[in-house]
Design an enzyme around this catalytic site. Structure first.
Site, PDB file in Angstrom:
ATOM      1  N   GLU A 228       0.814  -1.222   0.000  1.00  0.00           N
ATOM      2  CA  GLU A 228       0.000   0.000   0.000  1.00  0.00           C
ATOM      3  C   GLU A 228       0.843   1.265   0.000  1.00  0.00           C
ATOM      4  O   GLU A 228       0.521   2.242  -0.679  1.00  0.00           O
ATOM      5  CB  GLU A 228      -0.915   0.000   1.223  1.00  0.00           C
ATOM      6  CG  GLU A 228      -1.839   1.209   1.284  1.00  0.00           C
ATOM      7  CD  GLU A 228      -2.659   1.240   2.556  1.00  0.00           C
ATOM      8  OE1 GLU A 228      -3.330   2.252   2.774  1.00  0.00           O
ATOM      9  OE2 GLU A 228      -2.637   0.266   3.316  1.00  0.00           O
ATOM     10  N   ASP A 229       1.946   1.273   0.749  1.00  0.00           N
ATOM     11  CA  ASP A 229       2.660   2.527   1.012  1.00  0.00           C
ATOM     12  C   ASP A 229       4.037   2.634   0.371  1.00  0.00           C
ATOM     13  O   ASP A 229       4.735   3.626   0.578  1.00  0.00           O
ATOM     14  CB  ASP A 229       2.817   2.720   2.532  1.00  0.00           C
ATOM     15  CG  ASP A 229       1.478   2.944   3.219  1.00  0.00           C
ATOM     16  OD1 ASP A 229       0.538   3.368   2.534  1.00  0.00           O
ATOM     17  OD2 ASP A 229       1.378   2.675   4.428  1.00  0.00           O
TER      18      ASP A 229
END
Length: 572
Positions: free
Chosen positions: A90-91
């Site tokens: 996600e990051d």
């Protein structure tokens, strides 16, 4: 870009966190191959390099803290490695295939499952929350470990929530944590997770009340420690007299649970007497019943407080005997009696089933019967489209305490407290719920709206000439019943509008001296570029398609040679 799996030198504080985590895993899982864990730590460190939390700490401190929370609970390597990697997709620049290449398909799927629960941008916060919960429930149905990582992630975020400057955001996160995540932890049987999430949320939402109760508990703990020891000594004496081998422990209840009791009983802290909870752990199930007999023989107990969760366990697998006795100082004491195996489930829930106790792999935790409620919840919620209704349905299923009723053939039906015979009917089958006319409770004929009690035997009497009553929606407490009623009423309304559309179309055709025939219907649908007659009639019924447009179409209709060759399948 860094080599994702390289063992580059870490700062001293990160290296120390890494060593602490690996030592903890070695303690709870001596057989674990730590090279996989170490590889995941370096992978995540490289992926998150240069990222920082709102506190100013390096971002890697967060996934390591999440992994430590799971390791403390005794979870196996797959869950811990997933926790370490849970934010990489996600990051960071890391992709699914990178994780699959280094850590295998199972961990890659779990990390992807957690990543799918990431941030969703909606104009309305309620839609965002509903979609987050929907995705969480769906991911849980695939593999329960997605929820475990998410719960540990939420615990660490709540521990550090004061780093968020926006008070409204802090309160929103705390409210969601209290309403959804702590409740899910409870449904998983994870007492420690549940209580910490509750207390952390409560501290954000009601800081003054939290501090007041905390300070009084500290004061009571300092003054009252001999009291706990005296109660333990007294109980031990009773056990010895009855020749029962038992381990006895006592503790103060959590701050949030004490607040809940104060609210429920409408009393002050000083007036609240049962803030002490004791556990008596015995070797065998039959010993549990011997303990309850011994306590009730030697101590007064509060009528109505005895609960047998051994004969009828809670849906999360929790099993114990409960009672509230009165000591010599007229103090109420809650006592829970269980075996060691029951205690493991009561404290650690799903963790107690894992391989660290059994020395074997358990790939499908969802097969354990007490966690099948997840799939049942998914089934109940799949037809709910409205975000408000979805949230309401999810909370209805997760919040309510349960009662247990029986069908005439002895099958056990679990329902929330306050459930009616209507809820019971829908729990058996939707068709029975939609046509139920009355009920027999313990052989006595009653209204279908009657509330049920634990132990009731319920028989539903259907009448298929009757249809569901609109008022039932407000009288039911289960999401299955409410959703089925809403769905039926919406379909009824849709059919009514379609019938109006059919009447209007016949009228318009008659005004132009045209027949309501398959050929003419085919031409009209072709003109409006609509494939379904049912859809077209509904649009006419709600006046989405105006009369003038239909009459213009009818006036200009010409025979369709293709139709004469192919015909029309849909019934007019």
């Amino acid at each position: 870009m860094f080599d994702l799996i390289s063992r580059q030198k870490m700062p001293e504080n990160i290296f120390k966190l890494k060593c602490n985590l690996m030592q903890l895993i070695s303690k709870t899982h001596p057989e674990t191959d730590l090279s996989t864990v170490e590889g995941a730590i370096h992978f995540a460190y490289n992926a998150h390099y240069g990222q920082f939390r709102k506190s100013g700490e390096e971002y890697i401190t967060h996934p390591l803290a999440v992994a430590e929370i799971l390791a403390q609970q005794g979870f196996e390597t797959v869950s811990i490695v997933t926790a370490i990697l849970h934010d990489t997709i996600e990051d960071t620049y890391v992709e699914y295939d990178d994780i699959k290449k280094h850590f295998g398909l199972k961990i890659a799927k779990l990390v992807e499952g957690v990543s799918k629960l990431g941030k969703i941008k909606y104009a309305h916060i309620q839609m965002q929350q509903a979609e987050n919960i929907r995705k969480l429930l769906l991911a849980m149905s695939e593999d329960i470990r997605v929820l475990l990582v998410k719960l540990a992630d939420r615990i660490h975020n709540m521990r550090t929530i004061n780093n968020i400057q926006d008070e409204r955001k802090r309160r929103r996160i705390a409210k969601e944590t209290l309403e959804i995540y702590s409740t899910l932890a409870e449904r998983m049987g994870m007492r420690q997770f549940k209580e910490e999430l509750q207390d952390l949320s409560f501290q954000v939402l009601f800081p003054d009340i939290f501090d007041s109760i905390k300070n009084r508990l500290l004061l009571l703990s300092k003054k009252g420690s001999p009291s706990v020891d005296m109660i333990k000594k007294d109980m031990s004496s009773i056990m010895e007299k009855c020749s029962i081998d038992a381990k006895i422990s006592g503790r103060l209840k959590s701050i949030y649970s004490i607040w809940g009791k104060m609210q429920k009983k409408k009393t002050t802290f000083e007036q609240l007497s049962d803030i002490l909870a004791f556990r008596i752990i015995v070797p065998k199930i039959e010993d549990c019943y011997r303990v309850i007999g011994a306590l009730h023989l030697h101590k007064k107990f509060i009528p109505g407080t005895f609960k047998d969760y051994i004969s009828i366990p809670k849906e999360n697998g929790y099993r114990s005997l409960h009672t509230v006795i009165i000591d010599d100082n007229f103090q109420r004491i809650e006592v829970q009696i269980r075996t060691e195996a029951m205690h493991d489930i009561a404290e650690f829930g799903v963790a107690s089933h894992w391989s660290y106790k059994q020395n074997k792999s358990l790939d499908s935790i969802n097969e354990i019967s007490q966690f099948k409620w997840i799939n049942q919840l998914i089934e109940m919620l799949k037809d709910t489209k409205n975000p408000k209704e979805f949230l309401e349905s999810a909370k209805l299923e997760m919040y309510n305490d349960k009662i247990f009723c029986f069908t005439p053939n002895g099958s056990l039906i679990s329902l929330p407290k306050g459930a009616t015979a209507i809820d019971f009917a829908f729990a058996i089958h939707s068709d029975l719920g939609l046509h139920c006319s009355k009920a027999l409770i313990n052989g006595k004929s009653v209204k279908i709206t009657s509330r049920l009690q634990s132990g009731d035997q319920v028989e539903i009497v259907p009448d298929f000439s009757l249809l569901v009553n609109k008022s039932w929606e407000k009288l039911t407490v289960t999401s299955k019943a409410r959703n089925a009623i809403r769905k039926f009423l919406k379909q009824l309304k849709h059919n009514c509008r379609s019938n109006i559309g059919r009447i209007l179309l016949i009228k318009y055709l008659k005004e132009k001296n045209k027949a309501y025939s398959k050929e003419n219907i085919h031409l009209i649908l072709k003109h409006f570029n609509i494939n379904s007659l049912a859809e077209f009639l509904y649009f006419v019924g709600i006046q989405k398609i105006q009369r003038q447009h239909i009459t213009n179409c009818i006036e200009n209709m010409k025979p369709d040679k293709a139709f004469l060759l192919l015909g029309m399948n849909e019934d007019v």
